[in-house]
Structure formats: structure tokens, C-alpha cells
Design an enzyme around this catalytic site. Structure first.
Site, PDB file in Angstrom:
ATOM      1  CG  HIS A 122      33.438  31.434  50.280  1.00  0.00           C
ATOM      2  ND1 HIS A 122      32.107  31.097  50.288  1.00  0.00           N
ATOM      3  CD2 HIS A 122      33.812  31.492  51.572  1.00  0.00           C
ATOM      4  CE1 HIS A 122      31.693  30.955  51.538  1.00  0.00           C
ATOM      5  NE2 HIS A 122      32.705  31.193  52.337  1.00  0.00           N
ATOM      6  CB  SER A 194      20.897  29.939  52.058  1.00  0.00           C
ATOM      7  OG  SER A 194      22.233  29.469  52.177  1.00  0.00           O
ATOM      8  CG  ASN A 218      17.680  34.867  49.857  1.00  0.00           C
ATOM      9  OD1 ASN A 218      18.508  34.990  48.958  1.00  0.00           O
ATOM     10  ND2 ASN A 218      17.419  33.712  50.434  1.00  0.00           N
TER      11      ASN A 218
END
Ligand code: NAD
Length: 254
Positions: A122, A194, A218
Site C-alpha cells: 500500500h 482484519s 489477530n
């Protein structure tokens, strides 16, 4: 669901056996460094609209609002220091347990912790590029301009966009490299994401389809927990400490 010693031992065993393992990380590895995530317990998308402050259309239509949101985040990123989760991943690479880190994060903390092979799918918040003439500027310059003028404009008059991938934009070239690496991987260690942002989340089913093992660590469930060989639910700093301990104990026995 709580973290079980059996699961930690299984994760350590998979890491030990792997020959081509990669880590895939998200915002959750940086929350212990003080950078809020988006969709976790105190995630930013509970109070902000991502279409306005994190999409290319939002940036072009309301640059002041975009920069007002990001200035605070960039400031936090500039001051943040790596935490034990970043340190674990750098240690895993230095010991040959993983080949590198594929990260959705833009904060540069994996590199600051010493990770050498980091694929930033990203992009990165360290710099920005003028949308008019293509000139590159460091984050500090952008932050100074925004503080003075509310937006960052190049000398040519066009907006300077941080080199991060916004919603509605193509991923960085690192994503193609990541896809290739995952296609040849035998283990994917997923931490602090997520797994809801595509196409990066798709790396997990891609790995599983190729026959790679998958470990997911997580605090909250992800849509791909069913594909995981080992689930490590809980706080990542604690998981990182215990995982390193488990690998070091096995090292000492070997
Ligand atoms: P996300 O906010 O959607 O998910 C983060 C996940 O991490 C959540 O499921 C949360 O429960 C978990 N988590 C948070 N802190 C944790 C902790 N201490 N221990 C265990 N689990 C924890 O983030 P994402 O999946 O990375 O996707 C969001 C996108 O936003 C990414 O594409 C990324 O580019 C960007 N982002 C980057 C940063 C950064 O660079 N630090 C921060 C926020 C968002």
C-alpha cells in the site's frame, strides 16, 4: 477464544519446518507503537468516513479535509518506534525462519526494526509525489506545507499526494512481487490484519490454494480463519514474546 500453548507450539513447529515462509502484516502490528488501526476495537473508521479521507476521489475533491485527517496520522507515524512485534519479524528474517514481510502498513516500522525484505503493497507515507509534474517530496516537507497552507501544493501549483495507495487506486508494484512470492511460499504468517481489504486479503486464499500452511495471529476473527492451520487469537505483543520463546527453546534443544 484464547491463546493455547498447543497452538503456539504448532506455530513454532510450522515456522521451523518452512523453507519459503513469508509474513503478511496489517495495522494491528503497529497499534502497540501508538498508531491506531482502522477496524479494530478503537479503529478510525468508527469516527471517520474512509470515502472522504482515504480515497483518491476524497483527496481530489476535498484535499483540506484529507490533509487535516492525515497530518495527525503522519505525525504519529513520524514519532512512532518499532515494538516487539516488528522486532520478532525482523528476528525471524535474520534467523532464516521467514524470507520477508509483505505489509499493508505505510509507517516504515518494519524497516526501522531491521527487516530487510519488506514489500509495501500500500505504498509508504515517507514521501509524496506532485500529481502535476511528478516531483517527489519528503514527508516533512508535506507536513510543513499542510501546517502553513492547509494543503500541500508543489511549486508548479498541483497537489502533492502522499505515496500511499488510496481506495480507488492501483496497488504498488510490490503487490505483484508479493503475489509471486506467495505462489511459491510454503507458509504464510498473518499478523494484525482484519483481512478485509482487497486484493491483499486474497493472498491468504492464494497461499492456501497452493498448499502453503497458514498461521493467523489477530485479536479479532478474520474471514479466513477457516483456512488457517493454526490460529493465535489475542494481543500481538504477547503472541510475539511467546512465539519467540517457543522458537528459542526449540533452538536450545536442537
Ligand atoms: P484493520 O484496521 O482493518 O485491521 C487491523 C486488525 O488488527 C484488526 O482485526 C484488529 O483486531 C487487529 N489488532 C489491532 N491491534 C492489535 C493488537 N495489538 N494485537 C492483536 N490484534 C490487533 O487494518 P488492515 O487489515 O491493515 O487494513 C487497513 C488498511 O489501512 C491497510 O491497508 C493499511 O494500508 C492501512 N493502515 C496502515 C496503518 C499503518 O501503516 N500503521 C495503520 C492503519 C491502517
Amino acid at each position: 477464544m484464547s491463546l493455547e500453548p498447543k497452538a503456539l507450539r504448532a506455530a513454532a513447529a510450522l515456522l521451523r519446518r518452512a523453507r519459503a515462509a513469508w509474513a503478511l502484516t496489517g495495522a494491528g502490528v503497529s497499534t502497540p507503537s501508538g498508531i491506531p488501526d482502522f477496524r479494530g476495537r478503537d479503529g478510525l473508521w468508527r469516527s471517520y468516513d474512509p470515502d472522504r479521507v482515504s480515497s483518491i476521489q476524497g483527496f481530489l475533491n476535498h484535499p483540506e479535509e484529507f490533509y487535516a485527517f492525515w497530518l495527525g496520522r503522519f505525525e504519529k507515524m513520524r514519532q512512532a518506534r518499532p515494538n516487539p512485534v516488528h522486532e520478532l519479524l525482523s528476528w525471524l528474517e535474520s534467523r532464516g525462519f521467514i524470507r520477508g514481510v509483505i505489509t499493508q502498513n505505510i509507517d516504515g516500522l518494519h524497516q526501522a526494526a531491521g527487516s530487510r525484505r519488506v514489500l509495501e503493497v500500500h505504498g509508504s507515507a515517507r514521501s509524496g509525489t506532485c500529481l502535476g509534474c511528478g516531483r517527489r517530496y519528503p514527508l516533512e516537507w508535506i507536513a510543513r506545507r499542510v501546517r502553513l497552507q492547509g494543503v500541500a501544493r508543489c511549486d508548479c501549483g498541483a497537489l502533492v499526494k502522499p505515496d500511499v495507495v488510496l481506495f480507488g487506486e492501483e496497488l504498488s508494484p510490490d503487490f505483484e512481487v508479493a503475489q509471486r512470492e506467495v505462489e511459491g511460499a510454503d507458509l504464510l504468517l498473518v499478523m494484525g490484519t482484519s483481512l478485509t481489504v482487497w486484493p491483499v486479503a486474497g493472498l491468504v486464499p492464494l497461499a492456501a490454494k497452493q498448499g502453503a500452511h497458514v498461521i493467523i495471529a489477530n485479536a479479532t476473527p478474520t474471514p479466513y480463519d477457516g483456512l488457517a492451520d493454526v490460529l493465535l487469537p489475542g494481543e500481538l505483543v504477547e503472541i510475539a514474546r511467546l512465539l519467540r520463546q517457543a522458537l528459542e527453546v526449540e533452538d536450545a534443544r536442537a
